[in-house]
Design a protein around this motif. Structure first.
Motif, PDB file in Angstrom:
ATOM      1  N   TYR A 199     -51.358 -12.042  16.636  1.00  0.00           N
ATOM      2  CA  TYR A 199     -50.712 -13.413  16.612  1.00  0.00           C
ATOM      3  C   TYR A 199     -51.694 -14.538  16.196  1.00  0.00           C
ATOM      4  O   TYR A 199     -52.958 -14.289  15.475  1.00  0.00           O
ATOM      5  CB  TYR A 199     -50.645 -13.994  18.496  1.00  0.00           C
ATOM      6  N   THR A 200     -50.882 -15.238  16.015  1.00  0.00           N
ATOM      7  CA  THR A 200     -51.680 -15.954  14.518  1.00  0.00           C
ATOM      8  C   THR A 200     -50.900 -17.733  15.026  1.00  0.00           C
ATOM      9  O   THR A 200     -50.359 -17.526  15.770  1.00  0.00           O
ATOM     10  CB  THR A 200     -51.926 -15.916  13.248  1.00  0.00           C
ATOM     11  N   PHE A 201     -51.875 -18.307  14.931  1.00  0.00           N
ATOM     12  CA  PHE A 201     -51.637 -20.061  15.161  1.00  0.00           C
ATOM     13  C   PHE A 201     -51.031 -20.920  13.646  1.00  0.00           C
ATOM     14  O   PHE A 201     -51.532 -20.478  12.733  1.00  0.00           O
ATOM     15  CB  PHE A 201     -52.951 -20.439  16.215  1.00  0.00           C
ATOM     16  N   VAL A 202     -50.262 -21.274  13.838  1.00  0.00           N
ATOM     17  CA  VAL A 202     -49.563 -22.577  12.636  1.00  0.00           C
ATOM     18  C   VAL A 202     -49.540 -23.646  13.237  1.00  0.00           C
ATOM     19  O   VAL A 202     -48.872 -24.029  14.359  1.00  0.00           O
ATOM     20  CB  VAL A 202     -48.504 -21.970  12.086  1.00  0.00           C
TER      21      VAL A 202
ATOM     22  N   LYS B 187     -46.319 -14.005  15.586  1.00  0.00           N
ATOM     23  CA  LYS B 187     -47.182 -12.521  15.363  1.00  0.00           C
ATOM     24  C   LYS B 187     -46.490 -12.156  13.996  1.00  0.00           C
ATOM     25  O   LYS B 187     -45.803 -12.203  13.247  1.00  0.00           O
ATOM     26  CB  LYS B 187     -46.292 -11.495  16.750  1.00  0.00           C
ATOM     27  N   SER B 188     -47.451 -11.815  12.991  1.00  0.00           N
ATOM     28  CA  SER B 188     -47.460 -10.896  11.877  1.00  0.00           C
ATOM     29  C   SER B 188     -46.400  -9.480  12.539  1.00  0.00           C
ATOM     30  O   SER B 188     -46.880  -9.061  13.014  1.00  0.00           O
ATOM     31  CB  SER B 188     -48.846 -10.866  12.182  1.00  0.00           C
ATOM     32  N   PRO B 189     -46.028  -9.119  11.501  1.00  0.00           N
ATOM     33  CA  PRO B 189     -44.663  -7.816  11.750  1.00  0.00           C
ATOM     34  C   PRO B 189     -46.150  -6.699  11.440  1.00  0.00           C
ATOM     35  O   PRO B 189     -45.607  -5.478  11.858  1.00  0.00           O
ATOM     36  CB  PRO B 189     -43.977  -7.891  10.674  1.00  0.00           C
ATOM     37  N   LYS B 190     -46.482  -7.229   9.980  1.00  0.00           N
ATOM     38  CA  LYS B 190     -48.062  -5.682   9.784  1.00  0.00           C
ATOM     39  C   LYS B 190     -48.461  -5.348  10.102  1.00  0.00           C
ATOM     40  O   LYS B 190     -48.664  -4.351  10.694  1.00  0.00           O
ATOM     41  CB  LYS B 190     -47.768  -6.319   8.286  1.00  0.00           C
ATOM     42  N   THR B 191     -49.321  -6.536  11.626  1.00  0.00           N
ATOM     43  CA  THR B 191     -49.817  -6.116  12.077  1.00  0.00           C
ATOM     44  C   THR B 191     -49.737  -5.930  13.441  1.00  0.00           C
ATOM     45  O   THR B 191     -50.779  -5.760  14.121  1.00  0.00           O
ATOM     46  CB  THR B 191     -51.711  -6.217  12.092  1.00  0.00           C
TER      47      THR B 191
ATOM     48  N   ALA C  70     -37.378 -28.674  15.508  1.00  0.00           N
ATOM     49  CA  ALA C  70     -37.416 -28.244  15.294  1.00  0.00           C
ATOM     50  C   ALA C  70     -37.911 -26.913  13.851  1.00  0.00           C
ATOM     51  O   ALA C  70     -37.444 -25.792  13.989  1.00  0.00           O
ATOM     52  CB  ALA C  70     -36.720 -28.793  14.089  1.00  0.00           C
ATOM     53  N   PHE C  71     -39.211 -27.458  14.043  1.00  0.00           N
ATOM     54  CA  PHE C  71     -40.417 -26.842  13.772  1.00  0.00           C
ATOM     55  C   PHE C  71     -41.238 -25.657  14.643  1.00  0.00           C
ATOM     56  O   PHE C  71     -40.501 -24.361  14.874  1.00  0.00           O
ATOM     57  CB  PHE C  71     -41.956 -27.653  13.959  1.00  0.00           C
ATOM     58  N   LEU C  72     -41.038 -25.802  16.303  1.00  0.00           N
ATOM     59  CA  LEU C  72     -41.007 -24.731  17.089  1.00  0.00           C
ATOM     60  C   LEU C  72     -39.719 -23.666  17.580  1.00  0.00           C
ATOM     61  O   LEU C  72     -39.910 -22.659  17.453  1.00  0.00           O
ATOM     62  CB  LEU C  72     -41.174 -25.193  18.064  1.00  0.00           C
ATOM     63  N   ALA C  73     -38.789 -24.280  16.886  1.00  0.00           N
ATOM     64  CA  ALA C  73     -37.593 -23.667  16.920  1.00  0.00           C
ATOM     65  C   ALA C  73     -37.267 -22.762  15.844  1.00  0.00           C
ATOM     66  O   ALA C  73     -36.468 -21.353  15.871  1.00  0.00           O
ATOM     67  CB  ALA C  73     -35.711 -24.030  16.972  1.00  0.00           C
ATOM     68  N   LYS C  74     -38.074 -22.971  14.935  1.00  0.00           N
ATOM     69  CA  LYS C  74     -38.051 -21.850  13.453  1.00  0.00           C
ATOM     70  C   LYS C  74     -38.323 -20.638  13.898  1.00  0.00           C
ATOM     71  O   LYS C  74     -39.847 -20.681  14.623  1.00  0.00           O
ATOM     72  CB  LYS C  74     -38.131 -22.845  12.413  1.00  0.00           C
ATOM     73  N   LYS C  75     -38.549 -19.517  12.813  1.00  0.00           N
ATOM     74  CA  LYS C  75     -39.138 -18.205  12.836  1.00  0.00           C
ATOM     75  C   LYS C  75     -39.936 -18.035  11.831  1.00  0.00           C
ATOM     76  O   LYS C  75     -39.501 -18.670  11.041  1.00  0.00           O
ATOM     77  CB  LYS C  75     -38.398 -17.552  13.374  1.00  0.00           C
TER      78      LYS C  75
END
Length: 50
Positions: free
Chosen positions: A31-34, A24-28, A45-50
């Motif tokens: 949601y975006t997908f990475v 989730k973008s803090p500005k707008t 570890a990748f999924l646990a990171k914010k």
């Protein structure tokens, strides 16, 4: 389609996984997908990171 992409990621003896995370973008607030292709042991570890 998923079977095709997973099969193409298995090259030789090296196995890779594709991880997709929704962020989730803090500005707008949208949601975006990475996406990332990595070693299966690094997915948690990748999924646990914010």
């Amino acid at each position: 389609m998923a079977k095709k992409s997973v099969a193409s990621l298995q090259t030789g003896a090296k196995r890779l996984s594709k991880a997709i995370k929704m962020v989730k973008s803090p500005k707008t607030g949208a949601y975006t997908f990475v996406e990332a292709i990595m070693d299966p042991s690094a997915v948690d570890a990748f999924l646990a990171k914010k």
